[in-house]
Design a protein around this motif. Structure first.
Motif, PDB file in Angstrom:
ATOM      1  N   ILE A   1    -100.411 -51.331 -27.555  1.00  0.00           N
ATOM      2  CA  ILE A   1     -99.024 -51.370 -27.079  1.00  0.00           C
ATOM      3  C   ILE A   1     -98.163 -52.174 -28.056  1.00  0.00           C
ATOM      4  CG2 ILE A   1     -97.481 -52.169 -25.251  1.00  0.00           C
ATOM      5  CD1 ILE A   1     -99.749 -51.479 -23.274  1.00  0.00           C
ATOM      6  N   ALA A   2     -98.694 -53.296 -28.545  1.00  0.00           N
ATOM      7  CA  ALA A   2     -97.955 -54.108 -29.522  1.00  0.00           C
ATOM      8  C   ALA A   2     -97.674 -53.306 -30.793  1.00  0.00           C
ATOM      9  CB  ALA A   2     -98.731 -55.376 -29.844  1.00  0.00           C
ATOM     10  N   ASP A   3     -98.632 -52.495 -31.217  1.00  0.00           N
ATOM     11  CA  ASP A   3     -98.435 -51.650 -32.404  1.00  0.00           C
ATOM     12  C   ASP A   3     -97.341 -50.615 -32.137  1.00  0.00           C
ATOM     13  OD1 ASP A   3     -99.151 -50.617 -35.091  1.00  0.00           O
ATOM     14  OD2 ASP A   3     -99.788 -48.863 -33.925  1.00  0.00           O
ATOM     15  N   MET A   4     -97.381 -50.002 -30.970  1.00  0.00           N
ATOM     16  CA  MET A   4     -96.351 -49.017 -30.614  1.00  0.00           C
ATOM     17  C   MET A   4     -94.965 -49.662 -30.614  1.00  0.00           C
ATOM     18  SD  MET A   4     -97.903 -46.803 -27.491  1.00  0.00           S
ATOM     19  CE  MET A   4     -99.519 -46.110 -27.503  1.00  0.00           C
ATOM     20  N   VAL A   5     -94.874 -50.838 -30.010  1.00  0.00           N
ATOM     21  CA  VAL A   5     -93.593 -51.540 -29.937  1.00  0.00           C
ATOM     22  C   VAL A   5     -93.107 -51.895 -31.341  1.00  0.00           C
ATOM     23  CG1 VAL A   5     -92.442 -53.650 -29.160  1.00  0.00           C
ATOM     24  CG2 VAL A   5     -93.960 -52.426 -27.599  1.00  0.00           C
ATOM     25  N   ALA A   6     -93.996 -52.400 -32.182  1.00  0.00           N
ATOM     26  CA  ALA A   6     -93.616 -52.770 -33.551  1.00  0.00           C
ATOM     27  C   ALA A   6     -93.104 -51.556 -34.319  1.00  0.00           C
ATOM     28  CB  ALA A   6     -94.805 -53.402 -34.269  1.00  0.00           C
ATOM     29  N   ARG A   7     -93.761 -50.443 -34.165  1.00  0.00           N
ATOM     30  CA  ARG A   7     -93.330 -49.217 -34.853  1.00  0.00           C
ATOM     31  C   ARG A   7     -91.978 -48.751 -34.316  1.00  0.00           C
ATOM     32  NH1 ARG A   7     -98.660 -45.461 -35.147  1.00  0.00           N
ATOM     33  NH2 ARG A   7     -97.173 -44.105 -36.197  1.00  0.00           N
ATOM     34  N   TYR A   8     -91.793 -48.844 -33.011  1.00  0.00           N
ATOM     35  CA  TYR A   8     -90.529 -48.441 -32.395  1.00  0.00           C
ATOM     36  C   TYR A   8     -89.387 -49.348 -32.855  1.00  0.00           C
ATOM     37  CZ  TYR A   8     -87.150 -47.329 -28.709  1.00  0.00           C
ATOM     38  OH  TYR A   8     -86.021 -46.973 -28.015  1.00  0.00           O
ATOM     39  N   VAL A   9     -89.624 -50.657 -32.860  1.00  0.00           N
ATOM     40  CA  VAL A   9     -88.603 -51.625 -33.275  1.00  0.00           C
ATOM     41  C   VAL A   9     -88.232 -51.413 -34.745  1.00  0.00           C
ATOM     42  CG1 VAL A   9     -88.191 -54.083 -33.691  1.00  0.00           C
ATOM     43  CG2 VAL A   9     -89.167 -53.330 -31.527  1.00  0.00           C
ATOM     44  N   SER A  10     -89.209 -51.016 -35.563  1.00  0.00           N
ATOM     45  CA  SER A  10     -88.926 -50.803 -36.981  1.00  0.00           C
ATOM     46  C   SER A  10     -88.156 -49.510 -37.236  1.00  0.00           C
ATOM     47  CB  SER A  10     -90.215 -50.816 -37.794  1.00  0.00           C
ATOM     48  OG  SER A  10     -90.964 -49.644 -37.545  1.00  0.00           O
ATOM     49  N   GLY A  11     -87.954 -48.706 -36.178  1.00  0.00           N
ATOM     50  CA  GLY A  11     -87.122 -47.515 -36.319  1.00  0.00           C
ATOM     51  C   GLY A  11     -87.841 -46.194 -36.146  1.00  0.00           C
TER      52      GLY A  11
END
Length: 119
Positions: free
Chosen positions: A14-24
């Motif tokens: 989930i943290a990886d998904m969020v990081a990817r989403y936040v990065s655009g």
């Protein structure tokens, strides 16, 4: 493909998904990577994403594309409260729809800072 329970995702995933989403990265792209559908990814990342990645738009006078100023909104409310003018007339006067005037009067939209809205 069998659907996975949301609880089956580790905090790291989930943290990886969020990081990817936040990065655009788009939710659709993230979903493809994990073999999920976009609504599932949205459900997982949106609660953790910063406000600037939210699709929620500003309403009322905080909307950069808004037509009305705080003073115009106050004028609409006070004019209608005195009974001096109809909602349709106010709408024509301000070049907005009667439903927008109704929302302003009912306090559903256009809440200027420091002004309480009716219940």
């Amino acid at each position: 493909m069998r659907a996975r329970r949301l609880s089956s995702f580790s905090d790291d995933v989930i943290a990886d998904m969020v990081a990817r989403y936040v990065s655009g990265e788009s939710q659709t792209s993230i979903a493809r990577t994990y073999g999920l559908d976009q609504p599932t990814v949205s459900h997982l990342v949106r609660p953790h994403a910063p406000p600037e990645r939210s699709r929620r738009r500003a309403h009322g006078t905080t909307n950069g594309a808004g037509k009305l100023t705080d003073d115009q909104v106050r004028h609409i409310r006070s004019s209608f409260d005195t009974g001096a003018i109809t909602q349709v007339s106010l709408a024509r006067q301000h070049d907005i729809s009667p439903s927008t005037v109704h929302g302003i009067i009912k306090g559903k939209t256009h809440s200027p800072f420091g002004e309480s809205t009716p219940n």
